[in-house]
Design an enzyme around this catalytic site. Structure first.
Site, PDB file in Angstrom:
ATOM      1  N   VAL A 214     -33.585  -1.431  20.847  1.00 29.73           N
ATOM      2  CA  VAL A 214     -34.203  -0.724  19.724  1.00 29.73           C
ATOM      3  C   VAL A 214     -34.694  -1.669  18.631  1.00 29.73           C
ATOM      4  CG1 VAL A 214     -32.940   1.430  20.100  1.00 29.73           C
ATOM      5  CG2 VAL A 214     -31.975  -0.307  18.563  1.00 29.73           C
TER       6      VAL A 214
ATOM      7  N   TYR B 246     -21.969  -2.247   8.461  1.00 32.23           N
ATOM      8  CA  TYR B 246     -22.138  -0.891   8.965  1.00 32.23           C
ATOM      9  C   TYR B 246     -22.470   0.069   7.826  1.00 32.23           C
ATOM     10  CZ  TYR B 246     -21.055   3.418  11.551  1.00 32.23           C
ATOM     11  OH  TYR B 246     -21.118   4.652  12.142  1.00 32.23           O
TER      12      TYR B 246
ATOM     13  N   THR C 106     -15.642   9.337  20.882  1.00 28.34           N
ATOM     14  CA  THR C 106     -16.610   8.662  21.742  1.00 28.34           C
ATOM     15  C   THR C 106     -16.023   7.340  22.211  1.00 28.34           C
ATOM     16  OG1 THR C 106     -17.636   7.422  19.935  1.00 28.34           O
ATOM     17  CG2 THR C 106     -18.500   9.647  20.385  1.00 28.34           C
TER      18      THR C 106
END
Length: 248
Positions: free
Chosen positions: A61, A155, A190
């Site tokens: 990406v 982050y 996840t």
């Protein structure tokens, strides 16, 4: 219900976790979906399982040329892209500003911030020509507030940036019928969460008023709403999916 019938969607980071859940739900709801990821094995297997309404494209990406290839493949295979879900993201080093190197910060920036920027650049011309579209940028509750206890400066900063870009592009391109929203998950069960905590969320459930981590498809249903025509007047907004974790 086939709420996405007639839609062509690109979903990044689709080989596992939330991206996989998004892809499964989108195909179930009638979309033609281009799954992208750097995980070729997982992405290819998922596309094969989902059938003719899904294809997989290996995709970094942070690469403009990769984005151009993904959009071209989508158009050639299914038609004009009407939905983009910028889902790909990494946690990166859990370090504060005094300990984080420039290289470590840049590695997180390239996936979490540059990726959505390049993605929006890639799909906007086609959406403008088609008269509209929906972009869903997956941020995080780390893009909603900063806390003394959070040391993951890379982050947090990139997720705030995704929130800001979403609002700006929504305001600038609303006249073209393009809606842009950000989604801010909290603790979701996840593989990335398991890897970060060395267990199924660690003690995170104790921080959540609903008392548990979310399942990936609980985020996917919010993404589905934003991608569908049901949210036709929803744009430039943050959508927090965290079980009231940051409500207090």
């Amino acid at each position: 219900m086939r709420r996405l019938a007639g839609k062509v969607a690109i979903i990044t980071g689709a080989a596992q976790g939330m991206g996989e859940a998004h892809a499964r739900l989108f195909v179930e709801e009638g979309a033609k979906v281009v799954l992208t990821d750097v995980n070729e094995q997982g992405g290819s297997a998922l596309a094969a399982e989902l059938g003719p309404d899904a294809i997989f494209v290996r995709h970094d990406v942070s690469s403009r040329s990769d984005w151009m290839d993904v959009v071209q493949r989508a158009e050639d295979h299914f038609g004009t892209v009407s939905v983009l879900v910028n889902n790909a993201g990494i946690i990166g080093p859990v370090k504060g500003i005094l300990d984080l190197s420039e290289e470590e910060f840049t590695s997180v920036f390239r996936v979490n911030e540059l990726g959505p920027f390049l993605g929006m650049q890639a799909v906007l011309p086609g959406m403008i020509a088609a008269g509209g579209g929906s972009i869903v940028n997956v941020s995080s509750i780390a893009g909603m507030l900063g806390t003394r206890t959070s040391s993951n400066v890379a982050y947090c900063s990139t997720k705030f940036a995704v929130r800001g870009m979403s609002k700006l592009i929504a305001a600038q391109y609303g006249h073209a019928g393009i809606r842009v929203n950000s989604v801010h998950p909290g603790y979701i069960l996840t593989p990335m969460m398991v890897a970060a905590t060395d267990e199924n969320g660690g003690g995170a459930a104790d921080l959540i008023p609903l008392g548990r981590l979310a399942k990936p498809d609980e985020v996917s249903r919010v993404v589905l709403f934003l991608a569908s025509d049901e949210s036709s007047f929803v744009s430039g907004a943050e959508h927090v999916v965290d079980g009231a974790m940051i409500a207090g």
